[in-house]
Design an enzyme around this catalytic site. Structure first.
Site, PDB file in Angstrom:
ATOM      1  N   CYS A  50       0.814  -1.204   0.000  1.00  0.00           N
ATOM      2  CA  CYS A  50       0.000   0.000   0.000  1.00  0.00           C
ATOM      3  C   CYS A  50       0.847   1.251   0.000  1.00  0.00           C
ATOM      4  O   CYS A  50       2.041   1.205   0.226  1.00  0.00           O
ATOM      5  CB  CYS A  50      -0.862   0.018   1.239  1.00  0.00           C
ATOM      6  SG  CYS A  50      -1.578  -1.570   1.598  1.00  0.00           S
ATOM      7  N   ARG A  73       2.701   2.483  -6.883  1.00  0.00           N
ATOM      8  CA  ARG A  73       2.987   1.296  -6.084  1.00  0.00           C
ATOM      9  C   ARG A  73       1.977   0.181  -6.344  1.00  0.00           C
ATOM     10  O   ARG A  73       2.246  -0.970  -6.029  1.00  0.00           O
ATOM     11  CB  ARG A  73       2.979   1.658  -4.597  1.00  0.00           C
ATOM     12  CG  ARG A  73       4.063   2.653  -4.218  1.00  0.00           C
ATOM     13  CD  ARG A  73       3.856   3.168  -2.821  1.00  0.00           C
ATOM     14  NE  ARG A  73       4.133   2.184  -1.808  1.00  0.00           N
ATOM     15  CZ  ARG A  73       5.316   1.993  -1.243  1.00  0.00           C
ATOM     16  NH1 ARG A  73       6.340   2.719  -1.616  1.00  0.00           N
ATOM     17  NH2 ARG A  73       5.486   1.094  -0.321  1.00  0.00           N
ATOM     18  N   TRP A  98      -3.918  -2.410  -1.641  1.00  0.00           N
ATOM     19  CA  TRP A  98      -3.892  -3.482  -2.640  1.00  0.00           C
ATOM     20  C   TRP A  98      -4.448  -4.722  -1.958  1.00  0.00           C
ATOM     21  O   TRP A  98      -3.830  -5.282  -1.064  1.00  0.00           O
ATOM     22  CB  TRP A  98      -2.456  -3.728  -3.097  1.00  0.00           C
ATOM     23  CG  TRP A  98      -2.344  -4.787  -4.137  1.00  0.00           C
ATOM     24  CD1 TRP A  98      -2.161  -6.122  -3.933  1.00  0.00           C
ATOM     25  CD2 TRP A  98      -2.419  -4.619  -5.544  1.00  0.00           C
ATOM     26  NE1 TRP A  98      -2.114  -6.781  -5.127  1.00  0.00           N
ATOM     27  CE2 TRP A  98      -2.266  -5.894  -6.127  1.00  0.00           C
ATOM     28  CE3 TRP A  98      -2.613  -3.502  -6.368  1.00  0.00           C
ATOM     29  CZ2 TRP A  98      -2.299  -6.076  -7.511  1.00  0.00           C
ATOM     30  CZ3 TRP A  98      -2.624  -3.707  -7.736  1.00  0.00           C
ATOM     31  CH2 TRP A  98      -2.472  -4.975  -8.293  1.00  0.00           C
ATOM     32  N   ASN A 108      -0.221  -0.959   6.363  1.00  0.00           N
ATOM     33  CA  ASN A 108       0.408  -1.698   5.275  1.00  0.00           C
ATOM     34  C   ASN A 108       0.980  -2.973   5.889  1.00  0.00           C
ATOM     35  O   ASN A 108       1.625  -2.901   6.928  1.00  0.00           O
ATOM     36  CB  ASN A 108       1.537  -0.841   4.679  1.00  0.00           C
ATOM     37  CG  ASN A 108       2.252  -1.527   3.543  1.00  0.00           C
ATOM     38  OD1 ASN A 108       1.809  -2.552   3.036  1.00  0.00           O
ATOM     39  ND2 ASN A 108       3.367  -0.953   3.126  1.00  0.00           N
ATOM     40  N   GLY A 109       0.730  -4.126   5.283  1.00  0.00           N
ATOM     41  CA  GLY A 109       1.310  -5.364   5.808  1.00  0.00           C
ATOM     42  C   GLY A 109       0.254  -6.372   6.229  1.00  0.00           C
ATOM     43  O   GLY A 109      -0.886  -6.324   5.765  1.00  0.00           O
ATOM     44  N   GLU A 122      14.094 -10.833 -19.892  1.00  0.00           N
ATOM     45  CA  GLU A 122      13.612  -9.508 -19.512  1.00  0.00           C
ATOM     46  C   GLU A 122      12.733  -8.909 -20.616  1.00  0.00           C
ATOM     47  O   GLU A 122      11.713  -8.277 -20.331  1.00  0.00           O
ATOM     48  CB  GLU A 122      14.809  -8.597 -19.182  1.00  0.00           C
ATOM     49  CG  GLU A 122      14.495  -7.148 -18.888  1.00  0.00           C
ATOM     50  CD  GLU A 122      13.606  -6.912 -17.667  1.00  0.00           C
ATOM     51  OE1 GLU A 122      13.255  -7.865 -16.957  1.00  0.00           O
ATOM     52  OE2 GLU A 122      13.220  -5.750 -17.457  1.00  0.00           O
ATOM     53  N   LYS A 126       8.852  -7.823 -19.941  1.00  0.00           N
ATOM     54  CA  LYS A 126       8.330  -6.485 -20.209  1.00  0.00           C
ATOM     55  C   LYS A 126       7.058  -6.586 -21.055  1.00  0.00           C
ATOM     56  O   LYS A 126       6.081  -5.893 -20.811  1.00  0.00           O
ATOM     57  CB  LYS A 126       9.358  -5.605 -20.938  1.00  0.00           C
ATOM     58  CG  LYS A 126      10.535  -5.153 -20.129  1.00  0.00           C
ATOM     59  CD  LYS A 126      10.251  -4.048 -19.131  1.00  0.00           C
ATOM     60  CE  LYS A 126       9.855  -4.544 -17.786  1.00  0.00           C
ATOM     61  NZ  LYS A 126      10.823  -4.940 -16.833  1.00  0.00           N
ATOM     62  N   GLU A 165       4.161  -8.001 -18.921  1.00  0.00           N
ATOM     63  CA  GLU A 165       3.697  -7.035 -17.925  1.00  0.00           C
ATOM     64  C   GLU A 165       2.851  -5.931 -18.553  1.00  0.00           C
ATOM     65  O   GLU A 165       1.860  -5.511 -17.980  1.00  0.00           O
ATOM     66  CB  GLU A 165       4.900  -6.360 -17.241  1.00  0.00           C
ATOM     67  CG  GLU A 165       5.651  -7.234 -16.272  1.00  0.00           C
ATOM     68  CD  GLU A 165       6.852  -6.518 -15.680  1.00  0.00           C
ATOM     69  OE1 GLU A 165       7.016  -6.573 -14.466  1.00  0.00           O
ATOM     70  OE2 GLU A 165       7.646  -5.923 -16.432  1.00  0.00           O
ATOM     71  N   HIS A 206      15.104 -28.217 -28.099  1.00  0.00           N
ATOM     72  CA  HIS A 206      14.662 -29.188 -27.091  1.00  0.00           C
ATOM     73  C   HIS A 206      13.208 -28.956 -26.688  1.00  0.00           C
ATOM     74  O   HIS A 206      12.767 -29.428 -25.655  1.00  0.00           O
ATOM     75  CB  HIS A 206      15.578 -29.134 -25.871  1.00  0.00           C
ATOM     76  CG  HIS A 206      16.999 -29.459 -26.195  1.00  0.00           C
ATOM     77  ND1 HIS A 206      17.386 -30.714 -26.616  1.00  0.00           N
ATOM     78  CD2 HIS A 206      18.126 -28.703 -26.214  1.00  0.00           C
ATOM     79  CE1 HIS A 206      18.691 -30.711 -26.851  1.00  0.00           C
ATOM     80  NE2 HIS A 206      19.156 -29.498 -26.633  1.00  0.00           N
ATOM     81  N   LYS A 217       4.323  -2.078  -7.871  1.00  0.00           N
ATOM     82  CA  LYS A 217       5.747  -1.730  -7.928  1.00  0.00           C
ATOM     83  C   LYS A 217       6.496  -2.316  -6.749  1.00  0.00           C
ATOM     84  O   LYS A 217       7.612  -2.796  -6.877  1.00  0.00           O
ATOM     85  CB  LYS A 217       5.869  -0.201  -7.914  1.00  0.00           C
ATOM     86  CG  LYS A 217       7.294   0.302  -8.014  1.00  0.00           C
ATOM     87  CD  LYS A 217       7.767   0.218  -9.429  1.00  0.00           C
ATOM     88  CE  LYS A 217       9.192   0.635  -9.619  1.00  0.00           C
ATOM     89  NZ  LYS A 217       9.775  -0.026 -10.798  1.00  0.00           N
TER      90      LYS A 217
END
Ligand code: G6P
Length: 647
Positions: free
Chosen positions: A35, A60, A108, A134-135, A517, A521, A524, A540, A642
């Protein structure tokens, strides 16, 4: 609809009965959150500061938002599921009263859906106190049972509400807000940042942290608390880093930090070395696009000031002596997501330069496989945010096994660098787009600095060899800029591929993590099926996926490494023979690839180990552009956050 709490729950009644019904129907659920938290006390309008802070932390990731302000008539809370715009629309229709003290939250949801009722802030039973969190409070079920036995009714499905009731109960017994927070924190298990305001204690906010970020912003006659300095960078660049298990009480004129048991505690003031412009888009449509273009500067900043007067490499904070580093006989890199791929790149360089075996491990897998760690194992953790819970838990496990931990991090004073034996900051400035870009390139560079530092300490490279490599690294920003000067090509490619459903990426050696990567990208941002493979592994299995028209990106190593180079060229021929549309990334002047490239992306000449820094840029830009064309939110892709502060 939003839920507003006046003192004594004046306006909260109907919301209570509605939420109670759903709480009975569903199994006990708990909120885990990644959060954004902000709190303000001072002469400005709290609503404006808090909403502004939440906006800067939107990156975030969140799915509901809320605010509480303290007014002469008591607390007023407004909260809405969905984007911040829903909350601000609600506030436009029903403006909050003026107030100089407020807290806000972007939540979130993972347990307890993203509803108005589950959104924070949560109020205590009397409506006197509002709390954001948060948590995860792990013992919330036992605490809720205790509260329910006393007749408290929980109206949401969250664990946060329990904290609000516990704080409210202590306050009603006559404790001061800060004492109350300390008492309650001692009873909580798990990870949390908690921020509370009390309607009967004007001009102060109390916050606490355990395993979850919290930073204090020190203004002139005003104070802030937040998950992230971006929330208050507009007002002050002076911040205070809180330690583990600390409580801070802020008033407009100052702050007091204590431990959970009330002893005075140390906190570290620091100056934020970037300003508001770094946290704004500066004319770009997306933060991500801005951050892609910032990479030459960011990499230059990572490299800046790394040599002492004798030309020896120095790093930010190395609290491990050379003798101990010389004894290191195994390196384990742990990280998540893009940072993990940076680690995969780093392995090649670190092993080559130091001759020490280097493993790279996904942080969330690390401690569950009983890894072999000894006091001579060096654990390197890579985290842009420095708050990723999986990574944090991995390094804690490593330290319990007496390994030394070096953190590569972009966030000053974050939990991971605080809990490590040494830190190399990437100095990339804030990264706000959820999909990491300059995070990746600066992490790779920082890993390379670490590799060379270890080579220097261990003597596996001569000083002049290290300097030569550093000189080549100094040229990287200019070479990265040359890649960025050709973005029109990558944009055109996105236009051509707008209707594709699947894309493959191939690479060998350091080109393999670049392929991973590139695929990440694309997943995402564009929500396309994308996979990265080691090019040699193609035959293979993955080659079965190749069908006419399938785009296949291939990263071709520089020509000096002939075997490697030629093998990738053969792999390109293999997919092309089966109808794939090949997009070939190869160094300028590489004529051998030309016959097999449907699209050729030329890269500046660099050594093999440095190629990821130029090769990744077209892939980042392509993903950003394709997602833009598809109408997706590039900075906040669906379902992603994030900063993932839950395991
Ligand atoms: C999340 C982000 C990724 C990031 C990963 C690790 O999944 O969406 O972009 O790479 O976390 O984050 P860290 O802050 O530890 O580098």
């Amino acid at each position: 609809m939003s839920t507003r709490h006046g003192m004594g729950g004046r306006t909260g009644g109907s919301a209570r009965s509605r939420s109670r019904t759903s709480a009975v129907r569903k199994a006990p659920a708990r909120v885990t959150a990644m959060c954004g938290i902000v709190g303000y006390v001072g002469p400005r309008q709290a609503e404006q500061v808090v909403i502004g802070g939440l906006r800067r932390m939107e990156y975030r990731g969140y799915d509901s938002a809320g605010i509480a302000v303290v007014t002469d008539a008591g607390l007023v809370i407004a909260k809405k599921a969905g984007k911040l715009a829903n909350l601000t629309a609600e506030l436009a229709d029903h403006p909050l009263p003026p107030s100089s003290q407020g807290i806000g939250h972007t939540r979130w949801a993972t347990h307890g859906g993203p509803t108005d009722g589950n959104a924070h802030p949560h109020a205590s039973a009397s409506g006197r106190v509002a709390v954001v969190h948060n948590g995860i409070i792990e013992n919330f079920a036992a605490l809720r049972a205790e509260l329910q036995a006393e007749g408290v009714t929980c109206i949401s499905e969250t664990d946060t509400e329990i904290a609000a009731h516990l704080i409210g109960r202590e306050l009603d017994r006559g404790s001061a807000l800060a004492d109350t927070m300390r008492t309650v924190c001692l009873r909580l298990e798990g990870a949390f940042t908690l921020v509370a305001v009390d309607a009967l204690t004007p001009d102060r906010i109390v916050a606490a942290r355990r395993n979850s970020p919290l930073v204090v912003g020190v203004g002139d006659g005003e104070m802030f608390v937040a998950s992230d300095v971006a929330a208050f960078i507009e007002y002050t660049r002076e911040a205070v880093e809180l330690g583990q298990d600390q409580v801070v009480e802020v008033t407009p004129d100052g702050y007091v930090v204590t431990t959970f048991s009330g002893e005075p505690a140390d906190s570290r003031p620091y100056h934020i070395d970037w300003d508001l412009s770094a946290a704004e888009k500066g004319g770009y449509d997306w933060f991500m696009r801005k951050e892609i273009f910032e990479q030459p500067r960011a990499v230059a900043d990572t490299l800046l000031g790394r040599l002492d007067s004798e030309g020896r490499l120095v790093l930010d904070e190395i609290r491990i002596d050379d003798a101990e580093l010389r004894r290191v006989d195994k390196i384990v890199i742990v990280a998540c997501g893009t940072a993990f791929y940076a680690g995969l790149v780093a392995k090649y360089a670190i092993e080559h330069w130091t001759r020490v075996p280097c493993e790279v491990e996904i942080a969330s897998e690390f401690r569950y496989r009983d890894p072999i760690i000894t006091p001579t194992t060096l654990v390197v953790t890579i985290s842009q945010s420095g708050e990723t819970a999986d990574t944090l838990m991995a390094i804690r496990h490593a330290r319990e096994q007496h390994a030394k931990v070096i953190a590569i991090c972009n966030t000053n004073g974050a939990t991971i660098p605080r809990e490590s034996d040494a830190v190399i900051y990437t100095h990339a400035g804030p990264e706000i787009g959820v999909a990491s870009t300059k995070g990746f390139t600066t992490q790779v560079v920082a890993c390379y600095l670490l590799g060379l530092y270890l080579a220097q300490v261990k003597g596996t490279k001569y000083g002049d060899e290290i300097r030569e490599l550093l000189e080549e690294m100094d040229e990287l920003p200019e070479k990265m800029q040359r890649v960025l000067d050709r973005v029109d090509t990558y944009a055109a490619l996105a236009q051509d591929f707008i209707d594709r459903k699947s894309v493959l990426f191939l690479g060998r050696h350091v080109g393999y993590p670049v392929a991973l990567e590139g695929a990440l990208k694309l997943k995402e941002l564009s929500y396309l099926h994308a996979e990265g493979f080691p090019a040699g592994e193609l035959k293979h299995g993955p080659i079965a996926l190749v069908e006419p028209g399938l785009p296949v990106f291939a990263i071709v190593p520089p020509q000096g490494r002939d075997q490697l180079h030629d093998k990738v060229v053969s792999n390109i021929q293999e997919v092309r023979a089966r109808g794939a549309l090949t997009v070939v990334l190869a160094e300028e002047g590489d004529e051998e690839v030309v016959p097999y490239a449907d699209v050729l992306i030329e890269l500046p000449r660099v050594s093999t180990l440095f190629q990821p820094l130029v090769a990744v840029i077209p892939l980042q830009f392509f993903a950003c552009e394709l997602a833009t064309l598809l109408g997706h939110d590039v900075d906040q892709p669906r379902n992603l956050a994030k900063s993932v502060t839950v395991e």
